[in-house]
Scaffold this motif. Structure first.
Motif, short mmCIF file in Angstrom:
data_model
loop_
_atom_site.label_atom_id
_atom_site.label_comp_id
_atom_site.label_asym_id
_atom_site.label_seq_id
_atom_site.Cartn_x
_atom_site.Cartn_y
_atom_site.Cartn_z
N ASP A 278 8.73 -9.51 -4.48
CA ASP A 278 10.03 -9.15 -3.92
C ASP A 278 9.94 -8.59 -2.51
N ALA A 279 8.85 -7.86 -2.19
CA ALA A 279 8.74 -7.31 -0.82
C ALA A 279 7.31 -6.90 -0.49
N PHE A 280 6.33 -7.62 -1.05
CA PHE A 280 4.93 -7.31 -0.76
C PHE A 280 4.44 -8.11 0.44
N VAL A 281 3.53 -7.50 1.21
CA VAL A 281 2.91 -8.18 2.35
C VAL A 281 1.40 -7.93 2.30
N MET A 282 0.63 -9.01 2.28
CA MET A 282 -0.83 -8.91 2.33
C MET A 282 -1.30 -9.22 3.75
N ASP A 283 -2.06 -8.31 4.33
CA ASP A 283 -2.69 -8.53 5.63
C ASP A 283 -4.14 -8.91 5.36
N VAL A 284 -4.45 -10.19 5.55
CA VAL A 284 -5.77 -10.69 5.19
C VAL A 284 -6.84 -10.10 6.10
N THR A 285 -6.53 -9.91 7.38
CA THR A 285 -7.50 -9.39 8.32
C THR A 285 -7.82 -7.92 8.03
N ALA A 286 -6.80 -7.12 7.80
CA ALA A 286 -6.99 -5.70 7.51
C ALA A 286 -7.33 -5.44 6.04
N PRO B 206 4.28 1.59 2.14
CA PRO B 206 3.15 2.21 1.45
C PRO B 206 2.12 1.16 1.02
N GLU B 207 0.85 1.56 1.03
CA GLU B 207 -0.22 0.64 0.69
C GLU B 207 -0.52 0.68 -0.80
N VAL B 208 -0.71 -0.51 -1.38
CA VAL B 208 -1.12 -0.62 -2.78
C VAL B 208 -2.63 -0.40 -2.85
N PRO B 209 -3.12 0.56 -3.62
CA PRO B 209 -4.54 0.91 -3.60
C PRO B 209 -5.41 -0.03 -4.43
N LEU B 210 -5.64 -1.23 -3.93
CA LEU B 210 -6.44 -2.22 -4.64
C LEU B 210 -7.92 -2.05 -4.32
N LYS C 269 -0.94 -1.74 -10.68
CA LYS C 269 -0.84 -1.11 -9.36
C LYS C 269 0.36 -1.64 -8.58
N LEU C 270 0.62 -2.95 -8.67
CA LEU C 270 1.78 -3.52 -7.99
C LEU C 270 3.08 -2.98 -8.57
N ALA C 271 3.09 -2.77 -9.89
CA ALA C 271 4.31 -2.33 -10.57
C ALA C 271 4.74 -0.94 -10.15
N GLN C 272 3.87 -0.17 -9.54
CA GLN C 272 4.25 1.16 -9.03
C GLN C 272 5.19 1.04 -7.84
N PHE C 273 5.26 -0.17 -7.24
CA PHE C 273 6.08 -0.37 -6.04
C PHE C 273 7.17 -1.41 -6.25
N GLY C 274 6.85 -2.51 -6.93
CA GLY C 274 7.80 -3.59 -7.12
C GLY C 274 7.40 -4.40 -8.33
N SER C 275 8.05 -5.54 -8.52
CA SER C 275 7.80 -6.37 -9.69
C SER C 275 6.53 -7.21 -9.52
#
Length: 231
Positions: A132-140, A154-158, A210-216
């Motif tokens: 719904d609103a996640f963004v992955m930065d492959v470089t960072a 906020p960052e998802v702590p993976l 971990k994703l569910a703490q922020f969105g679906s």
């Protein structure tokens, strides 16, 4: 990303391997034609970094055989001291994705690998939007929720493995990936006997949690009896 490094010069081999490992790549090594041929036959790779002048054979023959194999979908980058134009043309004609003559910058190597990945999967930027609103930065190597160009979310702590698993699913969005395929990508050589293990299931569960703490996290689908798919 699972990489096969085919290079017989030991000092250069170790330098490249260490750099890629620190950059979070999973690296297998081959120093001879025979070693490389066996690993290409057994394993699936995302990248093959290929020297042409190898003990026991020519790297171009490895490239030709790999491109004729249905199993091997790796992107090939030729790393060689050969600077002749005909060698470059022959390698590209056989299916190499890029050509980097020695000596080369390790930062340039990883930049080219990232560029090849973007082209291969139709990505124009190093960011992947999903859910719904996640963004992955492959470089960072970060996943954030609800980011804007002005304000990062906020960052998802993976963990490293969780990030790599999610990245691989997103690159193959819409495609069902088996547990064995995912295991090979995360850990390299995986025995068939391990294909029924719950390693992947546990990692998927953790990613979803971990994703569910922020969105679906519903964009990760379970395909019963086979594996998983990102949609």
């Amino acid at each position: 990303m699972h990489v096969l490094l085919v290079e017989d010069e030991k000092s250069l081999h170790q330098e490249v391997r260490q750099f890629l490992t620190q950059a979070q790549y999973l690296v297998d090594s081959a120093y001879t034609y025979a070693e490389a041929s066996e690993k290409l036959f057994v394993n699936s790779y995302d990248f093959v970094l290929l020297d042409l002048g190898l003990p026991g054979g020519d790297g171009l023959d490895l490239l030709r055989d790999a491109r004729q194999s249905e199993k091997q979908e790796a992107s090939f980058i030729i790393l060689t001291a050969r600077g002749a134009l005909d060698d470059r043309i022959k390698g590209l004609d056989l299916g190499a994705d890029d050509y980097l003559p020695k000596p080369f910058s390790l930062l340039e190597l990883t930049s080219r690998m990232q560029a090849i990945t973007r082209r291969k999967f139709g990505l124009k930027r190093p960011e992947i939007t999903f859910g719904d609103a996640f963004v992955m930065d492959v470089t960072a190597r970060t996943v954030r929720y609800g980011s804007t160009p002005e304000v990062p979310g906020p960052e998802v702590p993976l963990t490293k493995k969780e990030f790599d698993l999610l990245h691989y699913l997103l690159l193959h969005r819409g495609r069902v990936l088996t547990r064995l395929q995912l295991g090979e990508h995360l850990w390299g050589n995986v025995l068939e006997d391990d294909s029924d293990s719950n390693y992947i299931d546990v990692h998927i569960k953790n990613v979803r949690k971990k994703l569910a703490q922020f969105g679906s996290p519903d964009f990760i689908e379970t395909v019963r009896g086979i594996g998983y798919r990102a949609v």
